[in-house]
Design a protein around this motif. Structure first.
Motif, mmCIF file in Angstrom:
data_model
loop_
_atom_site.group_PDB
_atom_site.id
_atom_site.type_symbol
_atom_site.label_atom_id
_atom_site.label_comp_id
_atom_site.label_asym_id
_atom_site.label_seq_id
_atom_site.Cartn_x
_atom_site.Cartn_y
_atom_site.Cartn_z
ATOM 1 N N SER A 1 42.628 49.222 45.394
ATOM 2 C CA SER A 1 41.217 49.246 45.771
ATOM 3 C C SER A 1 40.396 49.959 44.688
ATOM 4 C CB SER A 1 41.085 49.979 47.106
ATOM 5 O OG SER A 1 39.741 50.185 47.409
ATOM 6 N N GLY A 2 39.329 49.337 44.244
ATOM 7 C CA GLY A 2 38.498 49.929 43.194
ATOM 8 C C GLY A 2 38.810 49.422 41.795
ATOM 9 N N SER A 3 39.923 48.701 41.637
ATOM 10 C CA SER A 3 40.273 48.165 40.314
ATOM 11 C C SER A 3 39.272 47.091 39.878
ATOM 12 C CB SER A 3 41.669 47.528 40.343
ATOM 13 O OG SER A 3 42.647 48.481 40.593
ATOM 14 N N ILE A 4 39.053 47.005 38.587
ATOM 15 C CA ILE A 4 38.204 45.948 38.032
ATOM 16 C C ILE A 4 39.021 45.193 36.986
ATOM 17 C CG2 ILE A 4 36.142 45.428 36.664
ATOM 18 C CD1 ILE A 4 34.856 47.932 37.822
ATOM 19 N N ILE A 5 39.047 43.883 37.116
ATOM 20 C CA ILE A 5 39.732 43.036 36.121
ATOM 21 C C ILE A 5 38.675 42.267 35.338
ATOM 22 C CG2 ILE A 5 41.215 41.034 35.812
ATOM 23 C CD1 ILE A 5 42.814 41.909 38.163
ATOM 24 N N THR A 6 38.776 42.313 34.037
ATOM 25 C CA THR A 6 37.771 41.679 33.179
ATOM 26 C C THR A 6 38.441 40.741 32.180
ATOM 27 O OG1 THR A 6 36.471 43.699 33.265
ATOM 28 C CG2 THR A 6 35.912 42.147 31.547
ATOM 29 N N SER A 7 37.839 39.597 31.978
ATOM 30 C CA SER A 7 38.255 38.766 30.846
ATOM 31 C C SER A 7 37.014 38.475 30.002
ATOM 32 C CB SER A 7 38.923 37.473 31.304
ATOM 33 O OG SER A 7 38.035 36.692 32.043
ATOM 34 N N ILE A 8 37.210 38.399 28.705
ATOM 35 C CA ILE A 8 36.073 38.258 27.790
ATOM 36 C C ILE A 8 36.434 37.292 26.664
ATOM 37 C CG2 ILE A 8 36.829 40.354 26.586
ATOM 38 C CD1 ILE A 8 33.963 40.797 25.721
ATOM 39 N N ARG B 1 47.247 47.993 31.459
ATOM 40 C CA ARG B 1 45.899 47.455 31.324
ATOM 41 C C ARG B 1 45.829 45.985 30.952
ATOM 42 N NH1 ARG B 1 41.346 51.534 29.363
ATOM 43 N NH2 ARG B 1 41.999 53.358 30.522
ATOM 44 N N LEU B 2 46.908 45.445 30.460
ATOM 45 C CA LEU B 2 46.864 44.048 30.012
ATOM 46 C C LEU B 2 47.539 43.141 31.029
ATOM 47 C CD1 LEU B 2 46.093 42.158 27.618
ATOM 48 C CD2 LEU B 2 48.445 42.424 26.845
ATOM 49 N N LYS C 1 26.478 11.513 43.502
ATOM 50 C CA LYS C 1 27.942 11.450 43.419
ATOM 51 C C LYS C 1 28.483 12.856 43.154
ATOM 52 C CE LYS C 1 28.451 6.920 43.507
ATOM 53 N NZ LYS C 1 29.203 6.256 44.608
ATOM 54 N N TRP C 2 29.682 13.110 43.664
ATOM 55 C CA TRP C 2 30.306 14.411 43.420
ATOM 56 C C TRP C 2 31.302 14.281 42.266
ATOM 57 C CZ3 TRP C 2 29.599 19.311 45.444
ATOM 58 C CH2 TRP C 2 28.606 19.412 46.416
ATOM 59 N N ASN C 3 30.973 14.908 41.162
ATOM 60 C CA ASN C 3 31.880 14.967 40.020
ATOM 61 C C ASN C 3 32.823 16.156 40.189
ATOM 62 O OD1 ASN C 3 30.440 12.835 38.882
ATOM 63 N ND2 ASN C 3 29.031 14.223 37.849
ATOM 64 N N SER C 4 33.871 16.181 39.403
ATOM 65 C CA SER C 4 34.787 17.319 39.501
ATOM 66 C C SER C 4 35.354 17.680 38.137
ATOM 67 C CB SER C 4 35.935 17.003 40.466
ATOM 68 O OG SER C 4 36.710 15.953 39.959
ATOM 69 N N GLU C 5 35.830 18.900 38.049
ATOM 70 C CA GLU C 5 36.410 19.390 36.802
ATOM 71 C C GLU C 5 37.616 20.250 37.149
ATOM 72 O OE1 GLU C 5 33.565 21.251 34.285
ATOM 73 O OE2 GLU C 5 35.042 21.965 32.851
ATOM 74 N N ILE C 6 38.753 19.945 36.547
ATOM 75 C CA ILE C 6 39.978 20.720 36.790
ATOM 76 C C ILE C 6 40.343 21.450 35.505
ATOM 77 C CG2 ILE C 6 42.434 20.582 37.379
ATOM 78 C CD1 ILE C 6 41.731 18.007 38.934
ATOM 79 N N ASN C 7 40.646 22.731 35.636
ATOM 80 C CA ASN C 7 40.929 23.534 34.455
ATOM 81 C C ASN C 7 42.213 24.331 34.643
ATOM 82 O OD1 ASN C 7 40.597 26.074 32.686
ATOM 83 N ND2 ASN C 7 39.061 24.681 31.908
ATOM 84 N N LEU C 8 43.145 24.167 33.722
ATOM 85 C CA LEU C 8 44.385 24.947 33.721
ATOM 86 C C LEU C 8 44.341 25.864 32.506
ATOM 87 C CD1 LEU C 8 47.261 25.438 34.842
ATOM 88 C CD2 LEU C 8 48.041 23.610 33.347
ATOM 89 N N ASN C 9 44.390 27.153 32.744
ATOM 90 C CA ASN C 9 44.157 28.103 31.657
ATOM 91 C C ASN C 9 45.232 29.177 31.596
ATOM 92 O OD1 ASN C 9 42.628 30.893 30.857
ATOM 93 N ND2 ASN C 9 41.889 29.166 29.654
ATOM 94 N N ILE C 10 45.605 29.538 30.387
ATOM 95 C CA ILE C 10 46.491 30.684 30.162
ATOM 96 C C ILE C 10 45.751 31.650 29.247
ATOM 97 C CG2 ILE C 10 48.712 31.460 29.266
ATOM 98 C CD1 ILE C 10 49.745 28.611 29.686
ATOM 99 N N GLY C 11 45.582 32.887 29.698
ATOM 100 C CA GLY C 11 44.850 33.850 28.874
ATOM 101 C C GLY C 11 45.120 35.286 29.304
ATOM 102 N N PHE C 12 44.469 36.196 28.620
ATOM 103 C CA PHE C 12 44.654 37.619 28.894
ATOM 104 C C PHE C 12 43.456 38.204 29.642
ATOM 105 C CE2 PHE C 12 47.063 37.371 24.736
ATOM 106 C CZ PHE C 12 48.312 37.437 25.316
ATOM 107 N N SER C 13 43.713 39.209 30.486
ATOM 108 C CA SER C 13 42.650 39.997 31.115
ATOM 109 C C SER C 13 42.966 41.475 30.938
ATOM 110 C CB SER C 13 42.557 39.712 32.617
ATOM 111 O OG SER C 13 42.074 38.442 32.850
ATOM 112 N N ILE C 14 41.933 42.280 31.106
ATOM 113 C CA ILE C 14 42.109 43.733 31.017
ATOM 114 C C ILE C 14 41.720 44.365 32.343
ATOM 115 C CG2 ILE C 14 41.230 45.818 29.912
ATOM 116 C CD1 ILE C 14 40.968 44.274 27.373
ATOM 117 N N LYS C 15 42.496 45.347 32.775
ATOM 118 C CA LYS C 15 42.190 46.060 34.019
ATOM 119 C C LYS C 15 41.598 47.441 33.699
ATOM 120 C CE LYS C 15 44.587 48.753 36.610
ATOM 121 N NZ LYS C 15 45.684 49.400 37.304
ATOM 122 N N PHE C 16 40.528 47.763 34.398
ATOM 123 C CA PHE C 16 39.936 49.108 34.245
ATOM 124 C C PHE C 16 40.081 49.893 35.527
ATOM 125 C CE2 PHE C 16 37.504 46.512 31.199
ATOM 126 C CZ PHE C 16 37.875 47.168 30.056
#
Lengths: 200, 224
Positions: B35-42, B175-176, B209-224
Motif C-alpha cells: 500500500s502506498g507504492s508507486i510504479i512508474t514507466s517512462i 526498484r526495477l 464503428k468500433w475500432n480496436s488496438e491490441i498491444n503486447l509489450n515487454i519493458g521496464f518499470s521503476i517502483k518508488f
C-alpha cells in the motif's frame, strides 16, 4: 544553436544538482558487468473502410512488431564494447503489403566520469541496415536499400541500485548508402529510458 | 528564464527521486509492492533529421519528432491500484516541392492520449520469485490534429474509448520491475459518406464503428 545551449545547460545543472546524492552504497560498474537497454512491442490495429463496390464496410488489420536493444560488456570500470540492433516489421491486410527494416552494429563506450551512482559517457557506434532510412519520418519508403549509420552519443546515467538505472543520451547521427558512401542524411537524437545492469 | 528555472526544479526533483538511499537488493521479498507504492514507466525520444538529396514526394527534406509516454500506478492497498497515463507524439515535417502547383509545404501532426484506470494485482510465485498477475480496466481520451500548411486547414479527431489489460509484473530488484502486458483498446470512430456534385457536398450516411488496438509489450518499470 538553441539546442546546444539547452544541452549544455542541462549537463551543468545535473552536475550541480546531483552530487548531493548520498554515497553510502557502492553501485559502481565492475569489469565484466553487462548493461542492457531496450524494449519490444507488438501492436495490432483493426479499423474499417468503406467499399463502394458492394456498399459495405470491411475491417482491416495492421500489425507492427518492433524491437530495439543495446548490450554493452564492460572491459574495465571505464570502458566497454557492445552490440546494438533494431528492427520493425509492419504488415497490413488492406493493401496486402509489408514494410520492414533491420539494422545491427557495434559500439564502443568510454565513461568519462564514473561515480557510484552517476556515470557520464561518450559512445561511438555504427549500424549497418536495410531500409533504415534515417530521414524518413513516416517509414513510407520501400526501397532504400543497404545503408550505414555511424553515430556519436553523450550520455549520463543514474544508478538506482545494483541492477537498475535511468539514462539520458543525446548525439548526432549520419547516414549514407553503401553504394557511394556519401552521407546525405544527418540527425540529432535524444533518448530517456531505463537500463538494466547484470552484475558479473 | 522561466523555462530554465522550471528545468532546474524538474532536475532537482528527479535527483531526489532517484536518490537510492533506500534501495536494497531484495528481489525475493514477498511484498515488493505494498500500500502506498508507486510504479512508474517512462519513455522519451526526440529525433530531428534532414536529408541533402534523393528526397521525393515520399521523403521529407527535414522533420522533427518528439514523443513521450508516462505511466503511474498508485497502490491503494497491497493489491488494488489506480493508474494514470499520458502519451504525446508531435511531428513536424517539411516536404519537398514535388507538386509544383502547391509548392513546398509543411505538415504538423500531433496527438495526445490521456488515460485513467484501476487494476487488481494478484500475488503469485514464479520460479521462487514473488510476482504479480494483474488485470486492469479504464477509460482514455484521444485527440489529434493534422495540419497542412498550404491548405490552411486542419483535420481534428477526438474520441473516448475504453481499455482492458492483463499481464505480469516481475521484480528484477527492489526498484526495477519487468512488465509483460497485453492490452486492448477499443474506440468509436464516425464514418461519413457523401458525394460532391458541382461543388455541392451532400452527406449520404453516417455510421459509428468500433475500432480496436491490441498491444503486447515487454519493458521496464521503476517502483518508488
Amino acid at each position: 544553436m538553441m539546442i546546444k545551449k539547452t544541452t549544455l545547460y542541462l549537463i551543468v545543472t545535473v552536475l550541480i544538482a546531483v552530487p548531493g546524492i548520498a554515497q553510502d552504497t557502492d553501485y559502481s560498474f565492475k569489469k565484466g558487468d553487462i548493461i542492457w537497454v531496450g524494449n519490444s512491442n507488438i501492436n495490432s490495429v483493426k479499423q474499417y473502410f468503406y467499399n463502394s463496390t458492394n456498399d459495405e464496410y470491411h475491417s482491416v488489420r495492421s500489425t507492427q512488431f518492433s524491437l530495439n536493444f543495446k548490450r554493452i560488456s564492460l572491459l574495465s570500470e571505464s570502458s566497454g564494447i557492445g552490440l546494438l540492433g533494431q528492427t520493425q516489421v509492419l504488415v497490413s491486410d488492406r493493401y496486402n503489403f509489408s514494410l520492414s527494416y533491420l539494422g545491427a552494429g557495434a559500439l564502443y563506450r568510454h565513461y568519462v566520469l564514473s561515480r557510484s551512482k552517476i556515470n557520464m559517457y561518450v559512445e561511438g557506434n555504427s549500424m549497418l541496415g536495410y531500409n533504415i532510412a534515417l530521414a524518413d519520418a513516416t517509414g513510407s519508403t520501400e526501397s532504400d536499400g543497404f545503408r550505414i549509420r555511424p553515430a556519436l552519443k553523450y550520455g549520463i546515467n543514474f544508478n538506482l541500485n545494483k541492477t537498475a538505472g535511468l539514462f539520458f543520451e543525446i548525439g548526432p547521427e549520419w547516414e549514407s548508402s553503401m553504394k557511394d558512401l556519401v552521407f546525405d542524411s544527418k540527425a540529432l537524437r535524444a533518448t530517456i529510458g531505463i537500463q538494466f545492469l547484470k552484475n558479473k | 528564464m522561466k523555462k530554465y528555472i522550471y528545468t532546474t526544479l524538474v532536475l532537482i526533483c528527479c535527483s531526489l527521486i532517484v536518490d537510492p538511499v533506500h534501495a536494497q537488493d531484495d528481489s525475493k521479498s514477498a511484498e515488493f509492492i505494498s500500500s502506498g507504492s508507486i510504479i512508474t514507466s517512462i519513455n522519451f525520444g526526440y529525433l530531428g533529421a534532414e536529408r541533402d538529396r534523393n528526397f521525393n514526394h515520399e521523403f521529407e527534406k527535414s522533420f522533427k519528432n518528439l514523443s513521450y509516454d508516462l505511466r503511474f500506478s498508485y497502490f491503494l492497498t497491497n493489491t488494488i491500484a489506480l493508474s494514470s497515463s499520458i502519451s504525446n507524439i508531435i511531428t513536424s515535417r517539411n516536404l519537398f516541392d514535388y507538386y509544383n502547383d502547391i509548392g513546398a509545404f509543411k505538415i504538423d501532426d500531433r496527438s495526445i492520449k490521456l488515460g485513467l484506470g484501476a487494476g487488481y494485482y494478484h500475488p503469485i510465485t514464479l520460479n521462487d520469485k514473488s510476482t504479480r498477475l494483474f488485470i486492469e480496466g479504464g477509460l482514455f481520451r484521444y485527440s489529434s490534429t493534422y495540419k497542412v500548411s498550404n491548405y490552411q486547414s486542419s483535420f481534428d479527431k477526438s474520441y473516448t474509448g475504453y481499455s482492458m489489460a492483463t499481464g505480469f509484473i516481475i521484480p528484477l530488484s527492489t526498484r526495477l520491475l519487468l512488465n509483460l502486458s497485453l492490452k486492448r483498446d477499443a474506440f468509436p470512430e464516425e464514418y461519413i459518406l457523401g458525394t460532391s456534385q458541382n461543388g455541392i457536398y451532400t452527406e449520404i450516411s453516417r455510421d459509428t464503428k468500433w475500432n480496436s488496438e491490441i498491444n503486447l509489450n515487454i519493458g521496464f518499470s521503476i517502483k518508488f
